[in-house]
Structure formats: C-alpha cells, structure tokens
Design a protein around this motif. Structure first.
Motif, mmCIF file in Angstrom:
data_model
loop_
_atom_site.group_PDB
_atom_site.id
_atom_site.type_symbol
_atom_site.label_atom_id
_atom_site.label_comp_id
_atom_site.label_asym_id
_atom_site.label_seq_id
_atom_site.Cartn_x
_atom_site.Cartn_y
_atom_site.Cartn_z
ATOM 1 N N ALA A 72 -73.838 -5.398 -19.525
ATOM 2 C CA ALA A 72 -72.456 -5.884 -19.432
ATOM 3 C C ALA A 72 -72.447 -7.397 -19.226
ATOM 4 O O ALA A 72 -73.197 -7.934 -18.425
ATOM 5 N N ARG A 73 -71.598 -8.068 -19.992
ATOM 6 C CA ARG A 73 -71.457 -9.517 -19.844
ATOM 7 C C ARG A 73 -70.344 -9.785 -18.837
ATOM 8 O O ARG A 73 -69.289 -9.156 -18.899
ATOM 9 N N ALA A 74 -70.609 -10.698 -17.909
ATOM 10 C CA ALA A 74 -69.714 -10.852 -16.766
ATOM 11 C C ALA A 74 -68.834 -12.096 -16.844
ATOM 12 O O ALA A 74 -69.276 -13.169 -17.250
ATOM 13 N N ILE A 75 -67.581 -11.911 -16.427
ATOM 14 C CA ILE A 75 -66.629 -13.013 -16.279
ATOM 15 C C ILE A 75 -66.159 -13.015 -14.827
ATOM 16 O O ILE A 75 -65.660 -12.002 -14.332
ATOM 17 N N ILE A 76 -66.350 -14.129 -14.137
ATOM 18 C CA ILE A 76 -65.842 -14.257 -12.771
ATOM 19 C C ILE A 76 -64.362 -14.624 -12.856
ATOM 20 O O ILE A 76 -63.982 -15.563 -13.541
ATOM 21 N N LEU A 77 -63.523 -13.854 -12.155
ATOM 22 C CA LEU A 77 -62.091 -14.124 -12.108
ATOM 23 C C LEU A 77 -61.723 -14.360 -10.648
ATOM 24 O O LEU A 77 -61.921 -13.487 -9.808
ATOM 25 N N THR A 78 -61.239 -15.551 -10.320
ATOM 26 C CA THR A 78 -61.073 -15.894 -8.911
ATOM 27 C C THR A 78 -59.923 -16.846 -8.655
ATOM 28 O O THR A 78 -59.418 -17.488 -9.582
ATOM 29 N N SER A 79 -59.524 -16.932 -7.401
ATOM 30 C CA SER A 79 -58.509 -17.907 -6.985
ATOM 31 C C SER A 79 -59.144 -19.235 -6.630
ATOM 32 O O SER A 79 -58.451 -20.231 -6.458
#
Length: 208
Positions: A72-79
């Motif tokens: 799985a290729r990961a995308i960090i989603l953050t504030s």
C-alpha cells in the motif's frame, strides 16, 4: 483505506473519494491497530492516514505495514504543517503529505498520482521548505532564547526579569539584541512568532 480517529473526518474524505472516478474506499479505521488489521484483510492500494492516532502515529502504521510486506502506498493527511513530521513521513516511506485544509478535488488528484506510482514527497521538497522556514532564533544566546520563550508566555519585561533574577534593563538589552538577530522590529512580533511555533508542533497533546 482511510485511517483517522474522527469519524466525521473519515466520512467526509470517503464521500470525496467515492465520488471520484476510478477511486473507491475499501475500508476505514480509527487507530493504528485497527488500520493494521483491516489493511491485512482488504489489501488497499493507497492508504490515507492521519498523523496522530489514539494508539500511535500514522508513521507508526506506515512502518508496520511496510514491515508486514504490504505494498500500500501511503499519504499522510494531517492538520499539522511541520518539517519534522514531513521528514519522518518521508523516512517511513510515505509518498505524499496533505493538509486537511486542502480541497476535495486535490485529495482525489493526489490519490490518483500516488496510485500511479508518483512520489510527491521527496528530499528536495524538505530541503526547499527548510530554506524557506529557516529558524530565526538560530543565532540567539541561551539567555535570549529563554526571553523569547517567556515573551511567548505573555510575561512583561518586569516579570521576565523576576523569573530570570536579572535587572529589567538586562531584559530590555536582551530584547534589543534578539530583535536584531531575528530580523524583527517589535516585541509583539516576537510574541506572535513564539505562538506560531507552538501551533506548528505536530506532536502536541491536542491532536487535531
């Protein structure tokens, strides 16, 4: 797969993804442990993961999935917009880093790009950002740094002098010096900078 401990955030992202041509949400999770279990079951192609989770971080989850053989290729989603988090995400193997303030269409575009094998997060990005966000306190003495911290806490010159057990004139001299070194003109600018630095701490106790 979307991993975020806020259900409202998860559902909002899921709606955006499911409306996008060629994309579908195969699973949702609210923690590192749950994300690890569900990824093993559904084998997602791309994972959007929040940086801060109840039992660890998104970086922990990415590391665990890579160790288990997940592709799985990961995308960090953050504030949080923080260079340290950005560097750690890169080291863990994340392909992209998105702020939650982005538009829905941008999330879809990034997922498509990452699914196609593109890496939107690299050393050049971090190097450029560091150059743009050089620490203005790098040349300050330990005493001047302490004064910056106390200004950030809202203390007056007199209160700072009492805290440091020095004369108020000494505090004023420190402020004159640190203003010049930081390229600022007013004490209020130092207070604003100190406050913005605290807001950039991605590992703060207030996760979101």
């Amino acid at each position: 797969m979307i991993v975020d401990d806020h259900e409202v955030v998860r559902r909002g992202i899921a709606e955006v993804v499911d409306r996008s041509e060629g994309l579908s949400v195969v699973a949702e999770a609210g923690s590192v442990a749950e994300g690890e279990r569900r990824a093993a079951l559904v084998r997602p192609q791309v994972i959007l993961v929040d940086l801060q989770l109840p039992d660890g971080t998104g970086i922990d989850l990415i590391t665990k999935l890579r160790a288990s053989g997940s592709e799985a290729r990961a995308i960090i989603l953050t504030s949080f917009d923080d260079d340290r988090a950005l560097a750690e995400a890169l080291e863990a193997g994340a392909a992209a880093y998105l702020l939650k303030s982005v538009r829905g269409a941008e999330i879809s575009d990034v997922i498509h790009a990452v699914a196609a094998g593109r890496v939107l997060l690299d050393e050049r990005t971090i190097t450029r950002r560091r150059a743009e966000h050089e620490d203005p306190t790098a040349d300050l003495t330990p005493s001047e740094l302490r004064v910056v911290d106390l200004i950030g806490e809202g203390l007056s010159n007199r209160e700072i002098a009492e805290r440091l057990s020095v004369a108020e004139k000494t505090v004023k001299n420190h402020i004159t010096s640190l203003l010049a070194k930081m390229g600022l003109q007013r004490r209020t600018q130092v207070a604003a900078w100190a406050a913005s630095r605290k807001n950039r701490e991605w590992a703060a106790t207030d996760k979101h």
